[in-house]
Write an enzyme that holds these catalytic residues in place. Structure first.
Site, short mmCIF file in Angstrom:
data_model
loop_
_atom_site.label_atom_id
_atom_site.label_comp_id
_atom_site.label_asym_id
_atom_site.label_seq_id
_atom_site.Cartn_x
_atom_site.Cartn_y
_atom_site.Cartn_z
CE1 TYR A 84 0.02 7.82 9.75
CE2 TYR A 84 0.78 5.65 9.06
CZ TYR A 84 0.84 7.03 8.97
OH TYR A 84 1.72 7.62 8.10
CD GLN B 232 -3.03 0.10 4.34
OE1 GLN B 232 -2.81 1.25 3.96
NE2 GLN B 232 -2.09 -0.66 4.89
N PRO C 278 0.83 -1.22 0.00
CG PRO C 278 0.03 -1.03 2.18
CD PRO C 278 0.72 -1.98 1.24
CG MET C 279 3.63 2.46 -1.51
SD MET C 279 4.96 2.33 -2.72
CE MET C 279 4.20 1.26 -3.94
#
Ligand SMILES: Cc1cc2nc3c(=O)[nH]c(=O)nc-3n(C[C@H](O)[C@H](O)[C@H](O)COP(=O)(O)O)c2cc1C
Length: 368
Positions: free
Chosen positions: A182, A114, A37-38
């Site tokens: 996070y 995501q 994931p980016m």
């Protein structure tokens, strides 16, 4: 499903075991490669722009078996603040994600969404305080709100809603972002979680809220589609931080995820060849698999330069393939190298090193 090998014979490279079709937590994939994931900032108003579908499709077309989208904010006002980061529930977002999914499926790829909440890293651009486990923030940062149990319930509903939308949009899997400092990771980390109620204390109690998120998402996402949890020791701003000092502590956390319904684990580390704990060569994904029996994804500096593809030590393709062959982990995620090389897998499979460019920071400013 056609193996990538068929069209791209391997030339003097040991990559073959990663290029064959595989079933991962019940999901058939064209290869063992995953796109990590980016966050890419191409979703004005939280809605993925048309180029987002082409961007993901291109990686699927070139041999990546499973794509994990950039972090997608759940539909709660505290989840995130930037306009161009995608959301799951904003306006036309669902229709736009549906196009992304269709494009990826059209070339035989699979895609996971995501789900993300920034926690203390949300900027108070609109005066809204960040939501955190205990109000702890880095020195010099604005105060944040220690979440009440009512806040926890409210967020569980936001995750559940995002999961319902992701299911309707056709995603093959969901990944819950519980890594990198996070919100969910702030619950796992004792430095940011100072709670004395059922959501703080021992590793299992610190995992209680993230595990409740897993349960809430699992209840809304079709049972035959995998639910992946991404976790890490390190934080984006604290590379030395740890959620678990020992394998036993990690076991308590990951078992809570497994019992809540996680079907796979994505163990984020910065360098895949580094052992997660002293006394064993297993990396973080290796430990996750050993402790839970769940299938796992590894990640961290795979293929950043062409040297990786020349057979060599533990940090080379040889080391990686040996670990997969030994069953240490199941899938291998590629992050930064795919930014400048959408066709990295097919070029690497064919031994076309001249067609590959080594990763450079400036690739993060390109989008193709
Ligand atoms: C530009 C960029 C954006 C990223 N965004 C996310 C994200 O949204 N969610 C996440 O879990 N990880 C994110 N990461 C971390 C990557 O998924 C990956 O774990 C990291 O880049 C290490 O893999 P690599 O060495 O192959 O690049 C991001 C990394 C980069 C470089």
């Amino acid at each position: 499903m056609t193996a990538i090998l068929t069209s791209h014979p391997v030339v003097d490279l040991a990559l073959a075991p990663l290029l064959e079709p595989v079933t991962f937590a019940g999901l058939p994939l064209a290869s063992r490669f995953v796109m990590a994931p980016m966050t890419r900032f191409h979703s004005p108003g939280g809605v993925p722009a048309p180029e987002v579908a082409a961007y993901y499709r291109r990686r699927a077309e070139h041999g990546v078996g499973l794509l994990v989208t950039e972090g997608v904010w759940v539909g709660h006002p505290t989840a995130g603040h930037e306009d161009t980061v995608p959301r799951m529930t904003a306006g036309a977002a669902e229709a736009s994600w549906r196009r992304v999914v269709d494009e990826v499926h059209a070339v035989g790829g699979r895609i996971a969404a995501q789900l993300w909440h920034l926690g203390s890293l949300r900027e108070p651009v609109d005066g809204l305080a960040a939501w955190t486990p205990s109000g702890v923030r880095e020195p010099g940062r604005p105060a944040s709100r220690a979440m009440t149990v009512a806040d926890i319930d409210e967020l569980l509903e936001s995750y559940a809603e995002a999961a319902r939308v992701a299911a309707r949009a056709g995603f093959d899997a969901v990944e819950i972002h519980a890594a990198h400092g996070y919100l969910l990771d702030e619950f796992l980390w004792p430095f940011t979680n100072r709670r004395t109620d059922a959501f703080g204390g021992s590793p299992a109690r610190r995992a209680a809220f993230p595990a409740a998120v897993v349960r809430a998402v699992r209840a809304q996402f079709p049972a035959d589609r995998p639910l992946i949890v991404r976790f890490s020791q390190f934080k984006e701003r604290r590379f030395d931080a740890r959620i678990a000092e020992t394998p036993a502590e990690l076991d308590a956390i990951l078992t809570a995820f497994a019992e809540a319904g996680a079907s796979a684990l994505h163990a984020s580390q910065r360098r895949f060849w580094q052992p997660a704990f002293p006394g064993s060569g297993l990396n973080l994904a290796g430990w996750a698999k050993r402790l839970t029996g769940l299938p796992t994804i590894t990640v961290g500096s795979v293929g950043l330069t062409r040297d990786f593809l020349r057979p060599g030590g533990p940090e080379s393709v040889s080391g990686l393939v040996q670990r997969v062959a030994a069953g240490e982990f199941d899938l291998v995620a590629l992050g930064r190298i795919l930014l400048g090389n959408p066709a990295w897998v097919t070029h690497a499979a064919a031994g076309r090193l001249d067609d590959i460019v080594d990763y450079r920071k400036s690739h993060e400013d390109t989008y193709h």
